[in-house]
Design a protein around this motif. Structure first.
Motif, PDB file in Angstrom:
ATOM      1  N   ARG A 697       0.640  -1.118  -0.166  1.00 33.40           N
ATOM      2  CA  ARG A 697       0.107  -0.050  -0.167  1.00 33.40           C
ATOM      3  C   ARG A 697       0.942   1.203  -0.141  1.00 33.40           C
ATOM      4  O   ARG A 697       0.555   2.384  -0.711  1.00 33.40           O
ATOM      5  N   ASN A 698       1.963   1.128   0.859  1.00 35.65           N
ATOM      6  CA  ASN A 698       2.827   2.241   0.638  1.00 35.65           C
ATOM      7  C   ASN A 698       3.656   2.581  -0.600  1.00 35.65           C
ATOM      8  O   ASN A 698       3.577   3.641  -1.117  1.00 35.65           O
ATOM      9  N   ASN A 699       3.953   1.560  -1.295  1.00 30.70           N
ATOM     10  CA  ASN A 699       4.654   1.399  -2.374  1.00 30.70           C
ATOM     11  C   ASN A 699       3.751   1.985  -3.677  1.00 30.70           C
ATOM     12  O   ASN A 699       4.012   2.829  -4.462  1.00 30.70           O
ATOM     13  N   LEU A 700       2.496   1.642  -3.626  1.00 34.89           N
ATOM     14  CA  LEU A 700       1.615   2.320  -4.541  1.00 34.89           C
ATOM     15  C   LEU A 700       1.365   3.666  -4.082  1.00 34.89           C
ATOM     16  O   LEU A 700       1.262   4.488  -5.305  1.00 34.89           O
ATOM     17  N   ALA A 701       1.091   3.815  -3.127  1.00 36.76           N
ATOM     18  CA  ALA A 701       1.131   5.605  -2.817  1.00 36.76           C
ATOM     19  C   ALA A 701       2.147   6.125  -3.292  1.00 36.76           C
ATOM     20  O   ALA A 701       1.976   7.330  -3.835  1.00 36.76           O
ATOM     21  N   TYR A 702       3.213   5.756  -2.942  1.00 40.11           N
ATOM     22  CA  TYR A 702       4.561   6.205  -3.764  1.00 40.11           C
ATOM     23  C   TYR A 702       4.404   6.596  -4.982  1.00 40.11           C
ATOM     24  O   TYR A 702       4.960   7.605  -5.570  1.00 40.11           O
ATOM     25  N   ALA A 703       3.970   5.635  -5.658  1.00 39.47           N
ATOM     26  CA  ALA A 703       4.028   5.608  -7.276  1.00 39.47           C
ATOM     27  C   ALA A 703       3.004   6.539  -7.680  1.00 39.47           C
ATOM     28  O   ALA A 703       3.230   7.246  -8.588  1.00 39.47           O
ATOM     29  N   TYR A 704       1.820   6.496  -6.976  1.00 39.07           N
ATOM     30  CA  TYR A 704       0.951   7.576  -7.290  1.00 39.07           C
ATOM     31  C   TYR A 704       1.499   9.266  -7.128  1.00 39.07           C
ATOM     32  O   TYR A 704       1.397  10.046  -7.862  1.00 39.07           O
ATOM     33  N   GLU A 705       2.126   9.217  -5.904  1.00 38.28           N
ATOM     34  CA  GLU A 705       2.714  10.552  -5.690  1.00 38.28           C
ATOM     35  C   GLU A 705       3.905  11.029  -6.901  1.00 38.28           C
ATOM     36  O   GLU A 705       3.702  11.860  -7.335  1.00 38.28           O
ATOM     37  N   SER A 706       4.594   9.921  -7.366  1.00 38.84           N
ATOM     38  CA  SER A 706       5.469  10.142  -8.540  1.00 38.84           C
ATOM     39  C   SER A 706       4.749  10.524  -9.639  1.00 38.84           C
ATOM     40  O   SER A 706       5.521  11.399 -10.368  1.00 38.84           O
ATOM     41  N   ALA A 707       3.841  10.033  -9.815  1.00 42.28           N
ATOM     42  CA  ALA A 707       2.829  10.317 -11.119  1.00 42.28           C
ATOM     43  C   ALA A 707       2.025  11.780 -10.859  1.00 42.28           C
ATOM     44  O   ALA A 707       1.308  12.100 -11.780  1.00 42.28           O
ATOM     45  N   GLY A 708       2.196  12.317  -9.716  1.00 43.33           N
ATOM     46  CA  GLY A 708       1.476  13.548  -9.480  1.00 43.33           C
ATOM     47  C   GLY A 708       0.115  13.503  -9.029  1.00 43.33           C
ATOM     48  O   GLY A 708      -0.717  14.334  -8.852  1.00 43.33           O
ATOM     49  N   ASP A 709      -0.438  12.290  -8.756  1.00 37.48           N
ATOM     50  CA  ASP A 709      -1.761  12.022  -8.307  1.00 37.48           C
ATOM     51  C   ASP A 709      -1.659  11.904  -6.612  1.00 37.48           C
ATOM     52  O   ASP A 709      -1.911  11.111  -6.269  1.00 37.48           O
ATOM     53  N   LEU A 710      -1.678  13.208  -6.277  1.00 37.63           N
ATOM     54  CA  LEU A 710      -1.513  13.263  -4.624  1.00 37.63           C
ATOM     55  C   LEU A 710      -2.705  13.124  -3.962  1.00 37.63           C
ATOM     56  O   LEU A 710      -2.877  12.537  -2.798  1.00 37.63           O
TER      57      LEU A 710
END
Length: 815
Positions: A697-710
């Motif tokens: 869940r943390n890793n997916l959140a990090y990827a969303y953040e990297s993609a700009g989907d805060l």
């Protein structure tokens, strides 16, 4: 937040093999520390979803006296805490409460009465003996036997407990009663894994609950309730006491300190003997001294026993023999069959147990096939002076003989072992000071420990291993081969339980003795050196781990050969330790050599080969050689899907690792779908709050953040942090990481008002837990400084000075 890299399967080598998984389609973490993953077959998973519990299903034990008086305020408060604050007992909102108080105070009686009164509000009410982690597993396994007997009869204890957890996850609205919790930490994993029901715990300890559950202290009965209880038991519910009888009952209740257990046993004696309340008080003599803090429960019970035991012995002498033996066994679930050798005829056994039951010395299970003895009763019995000529207290030798006669053959895994284990452990724990256990009992302890090793439950064998080692040291000497093996096994059990502070000194002593007695290159010495190095590595002491691994690898190559499996494991372990120390220049060539030889010796798709390939890919990624890392990850994933199945935990790890490599290469479009798939499968396979699920869940959140989907990133970070706090605790490293990550996401979204307090909390906790100069503490201090500068710039209407916020998140994982 990361999963930990594998060491190629050559960790501590104790007697027996630790099983990680059984083939199937889904796995569920079930041990108290969440470390064990058990694979369940597809049909078992389907039954866990489809099987419903019968209306009002449960396994509530019987009450010793069957009488419940007073405690109405406590009952109402308990219902309010569990149901009202949780909205409703059958909703998705969980409630957890712990009742604590001294022995004999009535904690279990209150919990039992609550469960009976409100059982129709729950889909299921299940009573769990929670005195140890292994007994929790056993109680959960019995739930599978009740609900799915056709499958449970064909499988082992761990699989049945895993099935029970999966069933509870699919069927919300239940009540689990954890009775007599010795260590509150034993519940942490279960409370995190099972959020959709109510948990009620009873415990003698008031400490250790702050991070687990709110507590409700239970005091002595009030005077009116104590008098009512005595009169009801002594005179019967159909007879109203006279004013004189109530006055006598009040005086007796006061002398017994309003302790419920003492009142119940006194009432049982009065009922059985027909003795008047006033006469019984005279029999007891003068009021005894009490402890400084109030009532002394043990002395209160001991005081009333002289008369009760005398009466029982006159009625049935064999009953006292049974009671003395039961004092040394586990207090709950004593099988009638275990006691049978003391009363070979079923009729005489029934009569003896009936006499004990009449005097409230024991309680029966619902089917009357198992016996319970109150812990306080056992304590008093065990502390009576020895009467045997050889110095043994009453009942001790009988208990040992019963255990020896009931021990199954060592090589068989049968339900009889599970039934016997708590009693074997109880006898091992109560071995008399300065008196070595008998050779026969040590053989039993060793056989029980081997059974636990075969089950993959090494951590549960600590008390047995401790008893075996003490006997070996005393009888055989400090350096006898059996002593060396016993010491290694105890160290391994401590390490499996995460207790490195106890494991490492034992491993150090054992290695020194092995080198002295067996020689520097003996296979047992190689194993001992590997185990110590592995423990140092687990403790983060790489400076001591690396030289040991280097020496051991050289000896393995010399003695066992270059391609022996133990040599391959040693090479992998050394490579991983180099990598942990940041020395990729030495780690990568070792990984490459290990992989090549594993492919040659074990085959291209052997699990150890797959682990080597995964570890080499991780090292390439750490060295920023992403092209080679991705290629190896893709190959490993495809082979694990083929060999292990699509949802095997190691396959999920490979999928996660490949997603992170894509992300590191800037290919977020391929990373995010893989992360999403991995998270969904880990939720299904491991449960919603398993540590690996939290990592996903943390890793997916990090990827969303990297993609700009805060927006999606923040929502996931908030969920992950809440679950980390619940499952891992408020200051666990993963919790601290999750708190930092959420703060960083708030800051990225411009929400400094929420970011700064989180940064401040994280920094304070890292200073406390990790120290003032730890890299993560320095990162937190840097992050907080940058956020404060940013908010000052906003307040002053100027631009903030550009600053790099070093974020400690490392979403990549390996085996």
């Amino acid at each position: 937040m990361t999963d930990s890299p594998a060491s190629g399967g050559s960790g501590p080598q104790a007697t027996g093999t630790r099983s990680l998984a059984v083939g199937g389609d889904v796995g569920v973490a079930i041990t108290g520390d969440g470390a064990q993953v058990v694979m369940l077959p597809a049909e078992a998973v389907r039954w866990a979803k489809e099987v419903d519990s019968p209306p009002g299903a449960g396994n509530l034990p019987g009450s010793a006296s069957g009488v419940f008086v007073g405690r109405q305020d406590e009952l109402a408060e308990l219902r309010r805490l569990l149901a009202d604050e949780g909205e409703a007992a059958v909703t998705q909102v969980s409630g957890t409460r712990a009742i604590h108080g001294l022995g004999g105070i009535g904690k279990s009686t209150l919990a039992l009465h609550y469960a009976h009164v409100h059982r129709r509000a729950y889909t299921l009410v299940w009573w769990i003996n929670a005195a140890s982690t292994e007994q929790i597993v056993t109680s959960l396994a019995s739930l599978a036997t009740r609900l799915c007997p056709q499958w449970a009869a064909t499988t082992g204890m761990q699989e049945r407990a895993a099935w029970a957890i999966l069933w509870l996850q699919w069927h919300p609205g239940w009540l689990l009663v954890f009775d007599n919790v010795e260590d509150p930490g034993d519940l942490r994993h279960y409370l995190g894994t099972l959020p959709d029901g109510h948990h009620l715990a009873t415990s003698r300890t008031a400490t250790g609950w702050h991070a687990i559950a709110p507590t409700m202290p239970l005091g002595l009965l009030d005077a009116d309730a104590a008098v009512t209880l005595l009169c009801t038991l002594a005179l019967g519910q159909e007879h109203a006491p006279t004013p004189g009888q109530r006055q006598d009952a009040a005086a007796l209740a006061a002398e017994l300190g309003y302790l419920p257990l003492a009142l119940e046993q006194a009432g049982a004696y009065l009922d059985e003997s027909g003795t008047a309340l006033a006469a019984y008080r005279v029999m007891l003599g003068q009021v005894m001294d009490t402890a400084a803090g109030g009532i002394d429960p043990e002395r209160t019970i001991a005081r009333i026993w002289r008369h009760s035991l005398t009466a029982i012995e006159r009625r049935n002498p064999q009953a006292v023999t049974l009671l003395n033996a039961m004092a040394w066994l586990a207090p709950d679930d004593i099988p009638r069959t275990l006691l049978a050798p003391l009363c070979p005829e079923a009729r005489t056994l029934g009569e003896a147990l009936g006499a004990l039951y009449a005097y409230n010395m024991i309680a029966y299970s619902a089917d009357r096939q198992n016996i319970s003895v109150h812990r306080l009763v056992q304590t008093v019995l065990r502390h009576r002076p020895a009467t045997d000529s050889d110095g043994y207290p009453p009942g001790r030798q009988d208990a040992e003989h019963l255990i020896q006669q009931a021990t199954p053959d060592e090589g068989t895994d049968t339900p009889r072992w599970e039934q016997l284990l708590p009693h074997v452990i109880a006898v091992a724990e109560s071995t008399l000071p300065h008196a070595p256990a008998s050779t026969e009992m040590v053989d039993v302890y060793r056989a029980a420990a081997h059974y636990l090793y075969r089950q993959g439950r090494d951590a549960h064998a600590i008390r047995l291993c401790r008893a075996v080692l003490a006997q070996c040291e005393q009888v055989l000497g400090d350096t006898h081969p059996q002593t060396l093996t016993s010491r290694n096994n105890l160290a391994g059990a401590y390490e499996s339980a995460g207790d490195l502070a106890r494991a490492i000194p034992l491993y150090e002593v054992n290695l020194a003795h092995c080198e002295q007695v067996l020689g520097d290159t003996h296979p047992d010495t190689l194993t001992s050196r590997n185990n110590l190095a592995y423990a140092y590595e687990s403790a983060g002491d790489l400076a001591r781990a690396i030289p040991l691994y280097e020496v051991n690898l050289a000896h393995c190559e010399q003695v066992l050969g270059d391609t022996h499996p133990q040599t391959l494991s040693g090479r992998n372990n050394l490579a991983y330790t180099y990598e942990s120390a940041g020395d990729l220049a030495r780690a990568i060539p070792l990984y490459e050599t290990t992989l090549a030889r594993s492919e040659q010796v074990l085959g291209d798709t052997h699990p150890q080969t797959l682990t080597s390939r995964n570890n080499l890919a991780y090292a390439y990624e750490s060295a920023r050689d992403l092209a080679r890392a991705i290629l190896l990850y893709e190959t490993t994933l495809a082979q694990r899907e083929q060999v292990l199945s699509d949802t095997h935990p190691q396959t999920l790890t490979s999928r996660n690792n490949l997603a992170h490599a894509y992300e590191s290469a800037g290919d977020v479009a391929r990373a995010i779908p893989l992360y999403e798939t991995t998270l969904a499968q880990r939720e299904q396979v491991l449960g919603d709050t398993h540590p690996q699920t939290l990592t996903s869940r943390n890793n997916l959140a990090y990827a969303y953040e990297s993609a700009g989907d805060l927006a999606r990133a923040i929502l996931l970070y908030e969920t992950t942090l809440t679950q980390c706090e619940q499952v891992l605790g408020d200051i666990h490293p993963h919790t601290l990481s999750g708190r930092n990550n959420l703060a960083y996401a708030y800051e990225s979204a411009g929400d400094l008002a929420r970011a700064i307090p989180l940064y401040e909390t994280t920094l304070a906790q890292r200073e406390q837990v990790l120290g003032d100069t730890h890299p993560d503490t320095l990162t937190s201090r840097n992050n907080l400084t940058h956020a404060r500068r940013a908010i000052q710039a906003v307040q002053q209407g100027s631009r903030a000075t550009p600053s790099t916020v070093v974020d400690p998140r490392q979403p990549s994982t390996t085996d």
